[in-house]
Design a protein around this motif. Structure first.
Motif, PDB file in Angstrom:
ATOM      1  N   THR A 154       0.851  -1.192   0.000  1.00 37.59           N
ATOM      2  CA  THR A 154       0.000   0.000   0.000  1.00 37.59           C
ATOM      3  C   THR A 154       0.883   1.237   0.000  1.00 37.59           C
ATOM      4  O   THR A 154       1.853   1.308   0.765  1.00 37.59           O
ATOM      5  CB  THR A 154      -0.929   0.034   1.230  1.00 37.59           C
ATOM      6  OG1 THR A 154      -1.728  -1.151   1.252  1.00 37.59           O
ATOM      7  CG2 THR A 154      -1.843   1.249   1.184  1.00 37.59           C
ATOM      8  N   LEU A 156       0.753   5.653  -0.108  1.00 40.05           N
ATOM      9  CA  LEU A 156      -0.029   6.885  -0.011  1.00 40.05           C
ATOM     10  C   LEU A 156       0.543   7.883  -1.003  1.00 40.05           C
ATOM     11  O   LEU A 156       1.737   8.190  -0.970  1.00 40.05           O
ATOM     12  CB  LEU A 156       0.031   7.453   1.405  1.00 40.05           C
ATOM     13  CG  LEU A 156      -0.523   6.560   2.527  1.00 40.05           C
ATOM     14  CD1 LEU A 156      -0.347   7.237   3.885  1.00 40.05           C
ATOM     15  CD2 LEU A 156      -1.989   6.226   2.284  1.00 40.05           C
ATOM     16  N   ALA A 189      -6.297  16.011   1.397  1.00 43.05           N
ATOM     17  CA  ALA A 189      -5.059  16.065   2.184  1.00 43.05           C
ATOM     18  C   ALA A 189      -4.788  17.462   2.721  1.00 43.05           C
ATOM     19  O   ALA A 189      -3.764  17.683   3.366  1.00 43.05           O
ATOM     20  CB  ALA A 189      -3.879  15.609   1.340  1.00 43.05           C
ATOM     21  N   GLN A 195      -5.214  12.968  -1.517  1.00 44.32           N
ATOM     22  CA  GLN A 195      -4.392  11.820  -1.142  1.00 44.32           C
ATOM     23  C   GLN A 195      -5.119  10.539  -1.515  1.00 44.32           C
ATOM     24  O   GLN A 195      -6.288  10.364  -1.207  1.00 44.32           O
ATOM     25  CB  GLN A 195      -4.107  11.824   0.360  1.00 44.32           C
ATOM     26  CG  GLN A 195      -3.349  10.570   0.836  1.00 44.32           C
ATOM     27  CD  GLN A 195      -3.063  10.602   2.321  1.00 44.32           C
ATOM     28  OE1 GLN A 195      -2.146  11.287   2.784  1.00 44.32           O
ATOM     29  NE2 GLN A 195      -3.853   9.869   3.086  1.00 44.32           N
ATOM     30  N   TRP A 196      -4.400   9.662  -2.212  1.00 42.04           N
ATOM     31  CA  TRP A 196      -4.939   8.350  -2.545  1.00 42.04           C
ATOM     32  C   TRP A 196      -4.117   7.285  -1.836  1.00 42.04           C
ATOM     33  O   TRP A 196      -2.888   7.306  -1.871  1.00 42.04           O
ATOM     34  CB  TRP A 196      -4.866   8.088  -4.046  1.00 42.04           C
ATOM     35  CG  TRP A 196      -5.876   8.852  -4.856  1.00 42.04           C
ATOM     36  CD1 TRP A 196      -6.701   9.851  -4.416  1.00 42.04           C
ATOM     37  CD2 TRP A 196      -6.157   8.672  -6.245  1.00 42.04           C
ATOM     38  NE1 TRP A 196      -7.471  10.317  -5.436  1.00 42.04           N
ATOM     39  CE2 TRP A 196      -7.165   9.618  -6.578  1.00 42.04           C
ATOM     40  CE3 TRP A 196      -5.659   7.841  -7.228  1.00 42.04           C
ATOM     41  CZ2 TRP A 196      -7.678   9.727  -7.866  1.00 42.04           C
ATOM     42  CZ3 TRP A 196      -6.172   7.935  -8.504  1.00 42.04           C
ATOM     43  CH2 TRP A 196      -7.175   8.862  -8.826  1.00 42.04           C
ATOM     44  N   ALA A 197      -4.801   6.373  -1.171  1.00 37.67           N
ATOM     45  CA  ALA A 197      -4.156   5.191  -0.618  1.00 37.67           C
ATOM     46  C   ALA A 197      -4.394   4.056  -1.613  1.00 37.67           C
ATOM     47  O   ALA A 197      -5.534   3.640  -1.832  1.00 37.67           O
ATOM     48  CB  ALA A 197      -4.731   4.843   0.749  1.00 37.67           C
ATOM     49  N   THR A 226       3.261   2.305   3.159  1.00 40.19           N
ATOM     50  CA  THR A 226       2.658   2.105   4.468  1.00 40.19           C
ATOM     51  C   THR A 226       2.265   0.652   4.628  1.00 40.19           C
ATOM     52  O   THR A 226       2.019  -0.053   3.642  1.00 40.19           O
ATOM     53  CB  THR A 226       1.415   2.996   4.651  1.00 40.19           C
ATOM     54  OG1 THR A 226       0.828   2.737   5.919  1.00 40.19           O
ATOM     55  CG2 THR A 226       0.398   2.741   3.553  1.00 40.19           C
ATOM     56  N   LEU A 230      -6.297  -0.962   3.872  1.00 38.79           N
ATOM     57  CA  LEU A 230      -7.324  -0.013   3.476  1.00 38.79           C
ATOM     58  C   LEU A 230      -8.644  -0.331   4.143  1.00 38.79           C
ATOM     59  O   LEU A 230      -9.024  -1.456   4.289  1.00 38.79           O
ATOM     60  CB  LEU A 230      -7.498  -0.068   1.937  1.00 38.79           C
ATOM     61  CG  LEU A 230      -6.323   0.416   1.107  1.00 38.79           C
ATOM     62  CD1 LEU A 230      -6.670   0.354  -0.371  1.00 38.79           C
ATOM     63  CD2 LEU A 230      -5.918   1.812   1.492  1.00 38.79           C
TER      64      LEU A 230
END
Length: 230
Positions: A154, A156, A189, A195-197, A226, A230
């Motif tokens: 994952t 960010l 953000a 912000q995209w995870a 990270t 999710l």
């Protein structure tokens, strides 16, 4: 059944046999090309249609030669050689290695489709078009899943929206790596940024390629790995 095993040049009245065959060749090439067009490759629907059409016509012209005026086998050989040059033009040396191999191979196979139909073996040409499209779509996804690695990751991604332009570029990149939309969490953000995870599962080589491609997207400000789910 007769139409399965016999040459369509013998089944259709002249000159309608040539008309039907060139239309079928162009349609088959265009259908295969829609997959490349959807993935925004250099050679798409129009290119594949023209390759199949040209191969079909050259093949029919080759069969018009007699033993005293020419050799139809030479025409077929020159089609293959010419397609080799055209396919080489689809190869590009990108930042992460050679790109365009699949598109170049598709051009080569589409030429074979056109030659098969031009020779009158329409069921074989249509079957080859169906198989080619299946390899490009179904087999492509299966290959990606089979060699995608065992562990998910994952990242960010913080970026400047730029009136939605950056999101469009990111969506295109995700589609390029077969990353499903349900693996993305979108949120604000602050300071006008987004912000995209992004949760994904890729092979080791594709993993690094994806991160490098993310870094190259204009508007991307920060990329953080990270372990959070999710």
């Amino acid at each position: 059944m007769r139409w399965v095993v016999e040459n369509w040049h013998l089944l259709l009245a002249k000159p309608w046999d040539a008309v039907v065959l060139v239309l079928l060749a162009a349609a088959s090439g265009a259908w295969v090309g829609t997959e490349r067009q959807r993935r925004e490759k250099a050679a798409g629907l129009r290119t594949m249609a023209l390759v199949a059409l040209g191969s079909c016509v050259f093949t029919m012209v080759g069969f018009a030669f007699t033993s005293t005026t020419g050799d139809s086998g030479r025409v077929a050989a020159q089609i293959v050689a010419g397609i080799g040059f055209l396919g080489a033009g689809a190869l590009l040396r990108g930042t992460y290695g050679i790109e365009g191999m699949t598109t170049a191979a598709t051009i080569w196979v589409v030429a074979a489709i056109g030659m098969s139909i031009g020779a009158g073996y329409v069921p074989g040409g249509l079957g080859l078009a169906l198989l080619t499209r299946g390899v490009l779509t179904i087999a492509g996804r299966w290959e990606h899943r089979l060699f995608a690695g065992k562990h998910a990751a994952t990242v960010l991604v913080v970026f400047d929206p730029d009136h939605g332009k950056t999101a469009v570029k990111l969506d295109r990149l995700l589609a390029e790596f077969y990353i499903a939309g349900e693996g993305i969490r979108r949120e604000k953000a602050g300071d006008g940024r987004e912000q995209w995870a992004i949760r994904f599962q890729l092979a080791e080589r594709h993993h690094h390629d994806f991160l490098a491609a993310l870094a190259d997207v204009p508007g991307v400000i920060a990329i953080t790995r990270t372990t959070a789910d999710l």
